[in-house]
Design an enzyme around this catalytic site. Sequence first.
Site, short mmCIF file in Angstrom:
data_model
loop_
_atom_site.label_atom_id
_atom_site.label_comp_id
_atom_site.label_asym_id
_atom_site.label_seq_id
_atom_site.Cartn_x
_atom_site.Cartn_y
_atom_site.Cartn_z
N ARG A 29 0.78 -1.24 0.00
CA ARG A 29 0.00 0.00 0.00
C ARG A 29 0.81 1.29 0.00
O ARG A 29 0.35 2.29 -0.55
CB ARG A 29 -0.96 0.01 1.20
CG ARG A 29 -1.99 -1.10 1.12
CD ARG A 29 -3.10 -0.91 2.13
NE ARG A 29 -4.12 -1.95 2.03
CZ ARG A 29 -5.27 -1.94 2.70
NH1 ARG A 29 -5.52 -0.95 3.54
NH2 ARG A 29 -6.14 -2.91 2.55
N ASP A 102 -4.33 3.86 4.95
CA ASP A 102 -3.30 3.68 3.91
C ASP A 102 -3.88 3.28 2.56
O ASP A 102 -3.13 3.03 1.61
CB ASP A 102 -2.23 2.67 4.39
CG ASP A 102 -2.83 1.32 4.74
OD1 ASP A 102 -4.03 1.11 4.51
OD2 ASP A 102 -2.08 0.46 5.25
N ASP A 103 -5.22 3.23 2.46
CA ASP A 103 -5.83 3.05 1.13
C ASP A 103 -6.56 4.32 0.70
O ASP A 103 -7.49 4.27 -0.10
CB ASP A 103 -6.74 1.81 1.08
CG ASP A 103 -7.71 1.72 2.24
OD1 ASP A 103 -7.86 2.73 2.97
OD2 ASP A 103 -8.33 0.65 2.41
N ASP A 193 -12.48 4.80 15.01
CA ASP A 193 -13.20 5.97 14.48
C ASP A 193 -14.52 6.20 15.22
O ASP A 193 -14.93 7.35 15.43
CB ASP A 193 -13.42 5.87 12.96
CG ASP A 193 -14.05 4.55 12.52
OD1 ASP A 193 -14.25 3.65 13.36
OD2 ASP A 193 -14.35 4.43 11.31
N HIS A 217 -13.93 3.43 0.72
CA HIS A 217 -14.36 2.39 -0.22
C HIS A 217 -15.64 1.70 0.21
O HIS A 217 -16.06 0.72 -0.39
CB HIS A 217 -13.23 1.38 -0.48
CG HIS A 217 -12.71 0.72 0.76
ND1 HIS A 217 -13.44 -0.18 1.49
CD2 HIS A 217 -11.52 0.84 1.39
CE1 HIS A 217 -12.74 -0.59 2.52
NE2 HIS A 217 -11.56 0.02 2.50
N1 UDP Z 1 -4.85 -1.90 9.70
C1 UDP Z 1 -4.04 -2.00 10.82
N2 UDP Z 1 -3.80 -3.23 11.35
C2 UDP Z 1 -4.32 -4.36 10.82
C3 UDP Z 1 -5.14 -4.26 9.68
C4 UDP Z 1 -5.40 -3.01 9.15
O1 UDP Z 1 -3.54 -0.98 11.31
O2 UDP Z 1 -4.06 -5.44 11.34
C5 UDP Z 1 -5.12 -0.58 9.12
C6 UDP Z 1 -4.85 -0.54 7.63
O3 UDP Z 1 -3.49 -0.26 7.38
C7 UDP Z 1 -5.79 0.54 7.17
C8 UDP Z 1 -6.97 0.40 8.13
O4 UDP Z 1 -6.47 -0.29 9.27
O5 UDP Z 1 -5.22 1.83 7.32
C9 UDP Z 1 -8.13 -0.36 7.52
O6 UDP Z 1 -7.68 -1.60 7.07
P1 UDP Z 1 -8.25 -2.30 5.75
O7 UDP Z 1 -8.27 -1.30 4.63
O8 UDP Z 1 -7.46 -3.55 5.52
O9 UDP Z 1 -9.72 -2.73 6.17
P2 UDP Z 1 -11.13 -2.04 6.04
O10 UDP Z 1 -11.58 -1.82 7.45
O11 UDP Z 1 -10.98 -0.78 5.28
O12 UDP Z 1 -11.95 -3.05 5.31
MN MN Z 2 -9.71 -0.09 3.78
#
Ligand code: UDP
Ligand code: MN
Length: 279
Positions: A29, A102-103, A193, A217
């Site tokens: 990422r 980070d996305d 959050d 997303h």
């Molecule tokens: N993240 C983290 N530790 C983890 C998994 C994810 O800090 O073990 C962070 C990741 O880098 C990103 C955020 O949490 O900034 C959300 O992760 P992800 O995009 O994989 O999942 P989402 O919740 O968006 O589906």
């Molecule tokens: Mn994400």
Amino acid sequence: ATATMAPFSTDLVDLFISVKTTRHYHHSRLPAIIATWFQFARDQTWFFTDRDDPYFQNQTNGHMINTKCSSSHNRRALCCKMSVEFDRFLASGRKWFCHFDDDNYVNVPRLLKLLDNYNPREDWYLGRPSIPAPLEIVRQGPEPSKRPQKVKFWFATGGAGFCISRALALKMIPVAGGGKFITVGDRIRLPDDVTMGYIIEHLLKKQLTVVEQFHSHLEPMKFLNRDTFHEQVSFSYSKGSRDEWNVVKIDGFDEKDDPKRFRSIHCHLFPHVANCPHR
Ligand code: UDP
Ligand code: MN
């Protein structure tokens, strides 16, 4: 000089941008961020992770912060990172704290322009909810004899990014400073959050200001109109089942070279930057 004067002019130096990441995502990422929007805010952006990484420490000129938080995707680990982000912002002395995942692609000039509309000496919590109604939770108060109370509050989705003014952050110190953010998260047992929304909306009684230009997303990215890209503060992407990506619809680089579309977005917004396709 610009044609219209905003009430508060926000400079890059006023900004503290945190990007939450984890050791498992560094290579998948961070390069897309470092090659694009990070270049516009190299001294403002810090990556909060869970392992020392000399390669990316070098790539970001020393802007990787090892939070020493656990690297698992559980509520506690994520609240731990947010807590470190918050405390580092406080220590930075800057006017605005903006958190991203980070996305996220961050449209840095547009972020600055957004902040121009708000006074950092007033209390501001700017972001975008991902649910249509405030979150309702049932909380057992500190005295077990009392009946549990219903608590309703909005929160800005961390995956779209949000900003907090210094004035508000200072008011948060008694409840959330010096690592106490984790304690609040433990108490309500909700993600980082959501915990932020609980602290600001419920404990401090300050309202979230909805800014539609933050995007996670959780929304279908393809419905974002390319004519409005320059107005958007953040973008995101995700990889769904099979090989379907939830990404913005944009011309530019080949999908195989730029699956997340960050480089294409970057060239669309800033055609003068290096290595953009000719148009
Ligand atoms: N993240 C983290 N530790 C983890 C998994 C994810 O800090 O073990 C962070 C990741 O880098 C990103 C955020 O949490 O900034 C959300 O992760 P992800 O995009 O994989 O999942 P989402 O919740 O968006 O589906
Ligand atoms: Mn994400």
